[in-house]
Scaffold this motif. Structure first.
Motif, PDB file in Angstrom:
ATOM      1  N   GLY A  24      65.478 -21.051  42.383  1.00 52.27           N
ATOM      2  CA  GLY A  24      66.114 -21.477  43.629  1.00 52.27           C
ATOM      3  C   GLY A  24      66.940 -22.732  43.413  1.00 52.27           C
ATOM      4  O   GLY A  24      68.056 -22.856  43.924  1.00 52.27           O
ATOM      5  N   GLU A  25      66.403 -23.682  42.639  1.00 53.17           N
ATOM      6  CA  GLU A  25      67.144 -24.906  42.319  1.00 53.17           C
ATOM      7  C   GLU A  25      68.386 -24.587  41.488  1.00 53.17           C
ATOM      8  O   GLU A  25      69.417 -25.238  41.628  1.00 53.17           O
ATOM      9  CB  GLU A  25      66.246 -25.891  41.577  1.00 53.17           C
ATOM     10  CG  GLU A  25      66.885 -27.227  41.298  1.00 53.17           C
ATOM     11  CD  GLU A  25      67.234 -28.020  42.550  1.00 53.17           C
ATOM     12  OE1 GLU A  25      68.270 -28.715  42.531  1.00 53.17           O
ATOM     13  OE2 GLU A  25      66.487 -27.948  43.552  1.00 53.17           O
ATOM     14  N   LEU A  26      68.298 -23.580  40.654  1.00 49.74           N
ATOM     15  CA  LEU A  26      69.459 -23.147  39.867  1.00 49.74           C
ATOM     16  C   LEU A  26      70.541 -22.574  40.771  1.00 49.74           C
ATOM     17  O   LEU A  26      71.727 -22.680  40.470  1.00 49.74           O
ATOM     18  CB  LEU A  26      69.027 -22.115  38.816  1.00 49.74           C
ATOM     19  CG  LEU A  26      70.107 -21.524  37.918  1.00 49.74           C
ATOM     20  CD1 LEU A  26      70.847 -22.618  37.139  1.00 49.74           C
ATOM     21  CD2 LEU A  26      69.503 -20.520  36.959  1.00 49.74           C
ATOM     22  N   GLY A  27      70.147 -21.991  41.906  1.00 43.28           N
ATOM     23  CA  GLY A  27      71.118 -21.457  42.847  1.00 43.28           C
ATOM     24  C   GLY A  27      70.879 -20.020  43.273  1.00 43.28           C
ATOM     25  O   GLY A  27      71.632 -19.480  44.082  1.00 43.28           O
ATOM     26  N   LEU A  28      69.822 -19.380  42.733  1.00 40.18           N
ATOM     27  CA  LEU A  28      69.505 -18.031  43.171  1.00 40.18           C
ATOM     28  C   LEU A  28      68.806 -18.100  44.526  1.00 40.18           C
ATOM     29  O   LEU A  28      68.122 -19.070  44.834  1.00 40.18           O
ATOM     30  CB  LEU A  28      68.619 -17.313  42.156  1.00 40.18           C
ATOM     31  CG  LEU A  28      69.355 -16.696  40.967  1.00 40.18           C
ATOM     32  CD1 LEU A  28      69.782 -17.753  39.979  1.00 40.18           C
ATOM     33  CD2 LEU A  28      68.475 -15.681  40.281  1.00 40.18           C
ATOM     34  N   GLU A  29      68.967 -17.060  45.314  1.00 42.22           N
ATOM     35  CA  GLU A  29      68.378 -16.996  46.642  1.00 42.22           C
ATOM     36  C   GLU A  29      67.222 -16.001  46.628  1.00 42.22           C
ATOM     37  O   GLU A  29      67.348 -14.912  46.072  1.00 42.22           O
ATOM     38  CB  GLU A  29      69.420 -16.553  47.662  1.00 42.22           C
ATOM     39  CG  GLU A  29      70.634 -17.464  47.709  1.00 42.22           C
ATOM     40  CD  GLU A  29      71.825 -16.846  48.437  1.00 42.22           C
ATOM     41  OE1 GLU A  29      71.644 -15.840  49.158  1.00 42.22           O
ATOM     42  OE2 GLU A  29      72.939 -17.366  48.254  1.00 42.22           O
ATOM     43  N   LEU A  30      66.110 -16.388  47.249  1.00 44.56           N
ATOM     44  CA  LEU A  30      64.966 -15.483  47.345  1.00 44.56           C
ATOM     45  C   LEU A  30      65.314 -14.370  48.322  1.00 44.56           C
ATOM     46  O   LEU A  30      65.558 -14.611  49.497  1.00 44.56           O
ATOM     47  CB  LEU A  30      63.720 -16.235  47.811  1.00 44.56           C
ATOM     48  CG  LEU A  30      62.460 -15.394  47.988  1.00 44.56           C
ATOM     49  CD1 LEU A  30      62.029 -14.763  46.667  1.00 44.56           C
ATOM     50  CD2 LEU A  30      61.342 -16.239  48.572  1.00 44.56           C
ATOM     51  N   GLU A  31      65.362 -13.158  47.804  1.00 34.54           N
ATOM     52  CA  GLU A  31      65.676 -12.000  48.632  1.00 34.54           C
ATOM     53  C   GLU A  31      64.410 -11.467  49.296  1.00 34.54           C
ATOM     54  O   GLU A  31      64.457 -10.962  50.407  1.00 34.54           O
ATOM     55  CB  GLU A  31      66.323 -10.926  47.755  1.00 34.54           C
ATOM     56  CG  GLU A  31      66.942  -9.800  48.521  1.00 34.54           C
ATOM     57  CD  GLU A  31      67.745  -8.893  47.611  1.00 34.54           C
ATOM     58  OE1 GLU A  31      68.976  -8.871  47.752  1.00 34.54           O
ATOM     59  OE2 GLU A  31      67.140  -8.225  46.756  1.00 34.54           O
ATOM     60  N   GLY A  32      63.273 -11.566  48.593  1.00 35.00           N
ATOM     61  CA  GLY A  32      62.020 -11.106  49.169  1.00 35.00           C
ATOM     62  C   GLY A  32      60.894 -11.150  48.161  1.00 35.00           C
ATOM     63  O   GLY A  32      61.119 -11.238  46.956  1.00 35.00           O
ATOM     64  N   ARG A  33      59.677 -11.122  48.691  1.00 36.31           N
ATOM     65  CA  ARG A  33      58.462 -11.070  47.870  1.00 36.31           C
ATOM     66  C   ARG A  33      57.666  -9.853  48.308  1.00 36.31           C
ATOM     67  O   ARG A  33      57.702  -9.477  49.477  1.00 36.31           O
ATOM     68  CB  ARG A  33      57.594 -12.311  48.079  1.00 36.31           C
ATOM     69  CG  ARG A  33      58.118 -13.556  47.421  1.00 36.31           C
ATOM     70  CD  ARG A  33      57.221 -14.747  47.652  1.00 36.31           C
ATOM     71  NE  ARG A  33      56.084 -14.737  46.735  1.00 36.31           N
ATOM     72  CZ  ARG A  33      55.421 -15.822  46.386  1.00 36.31           C
ATOM     73  NH1 ARG A  33      55.742 -17.004  46.891  1.00 36.31           N
ATOM     74  NH2 ARG A  33      54.407 -15.748  45.543  1.00 36.31           N
ATOM     75  N   ALA A  34      56.936  -9.274  47.363  1.00 36.13           N
ATOM     76  CA  ALA A  34      56.130  -8.093  47.683  1.00 36.13           C
ATOM     77  C   ALA A  34      54.998  -7.971  46.676  1.00 36.13           C
ATOM     78  O   ALA A  34      55.035  -8.568  45.596  1.00 36.13           O
ATOM     79  CB  ALA A  34      56.995  -6.837  47.649  1.00 36.13           C
ATOM     80  N   THR A  35      54.016  -7.188  47.055  1.00 32.36           N
ATOM     81  CA  THR A  35      52.939  -6.810  46.144  1.00 32.36           C
ATOM     82  C   THR A  35      53.120  -5.337  45.826  1.00 32.36           C
ATOM     83  O   THR A  35      53.321  -4.522  46.731  1.00 32.36           O
ATOM     84  CB  THR A  35      51.562  -7.053  46.790  1.00 32.36           C
ATOM     85  OG1 THR A  35      51.450  -8.442  47.089  1.00 32.36           O
ATOM     86  CG2 THR A  35      50.442  -6.642  45.868  1.00 32.36           C
ATOM     87  N   ILE A  36      53.074  -5.019  44.553  1.00 27.36           N
ATOM     88  CA  ILE A  36      53.252  -3.641  44.101  1.00 27.36           C
ATOM     89  C   ILE A  36      51.944  -3.192  43.460  1.00 27.36           C
ATOM     90  O   ILE A  36      51.451  -3.838  42.531  1.00 27.36           O
ATOM     91  CB  ILE A  36      54.387  -3.524  43.058  1.00 27.36           C
ATOM     92  CG1 ILE A  36      55.680  -4.176  43.556  1.00 27.36           C
ATOM     93  CG2 ILE A  36      54.597  -2.085  42.631  1.00 27.36           C
ATOM     94  CD1 ILE A  36      56.303  -3.512  44.745  1.00 27.36           C
TER      95      ILE A  36
END
Length: 145
Positions: A24-36
């Protein structure tokens, strides 16, 4: 049949929350989290009964994704985080940034370490490798001119 696109690159991490914060600090955006988990997932990976937490990170342009995975089950079998860049099968992700020096300063505050030097490739790029969270190798590039 033609290839359509590369969907994502996956990296297995021990600390999912820390990796999300770093990228995130690098600049990527969290699109989502999930459990698989479940039989279908184990059939895809060949791991059988698996339980994995994932986070999908998206580049600001929306074209590329990084899938971060933390395995709960089965136990992780190998650790390549500190392998040199010439190790067989080693994974390195490269990101283009606006300002390499400013990005390095921000990421150093998050624990990143420069691997070698920042180098200039002709009049095209400034390039470097850093070790990010858990020793992951990340390439950074700034386009010049």
């Amino acid at each position: 049949m033609a290839l359509k696109r590369m969907d994502n690159i996956g990296i297995v991490v021990e600390d999912l929350t820390g990796a999300i914060a770093f990228f995130g600090e690098l600049g990527l955006e969290l699109e989502g989290r999930a459990t698989i988990e479940g039989a279908w997932a184990g059939r895809v990976t060949g791991l059988g009964d698996q339980h994995v937490e994932i986070a999908m990170m998206r580049t600001p342009d929306g074209h590329s994704r990084l899938e971060l995975s933390r395995f709960i089950r089965p136990e992780v079998m190998a650790d390549h985080r500190n392998a040199p860049v010439n190790a067989f099968g080693y994974l390195r992700a490269m990101f283009t940034v606006d300002d390499l020096n400013e990005t390095l300063e921000r990421l150093r505050a998050c624990g990143a370490q420069l691997v070698g030097d920042v180098v200039r490739y002709e009049d095209a790029y400034l390039l470097c490798y850093i070790r990010g969270p858990e020793g992951l190798l990340i390439g950074l590039a700034e386009e010049l001119g």
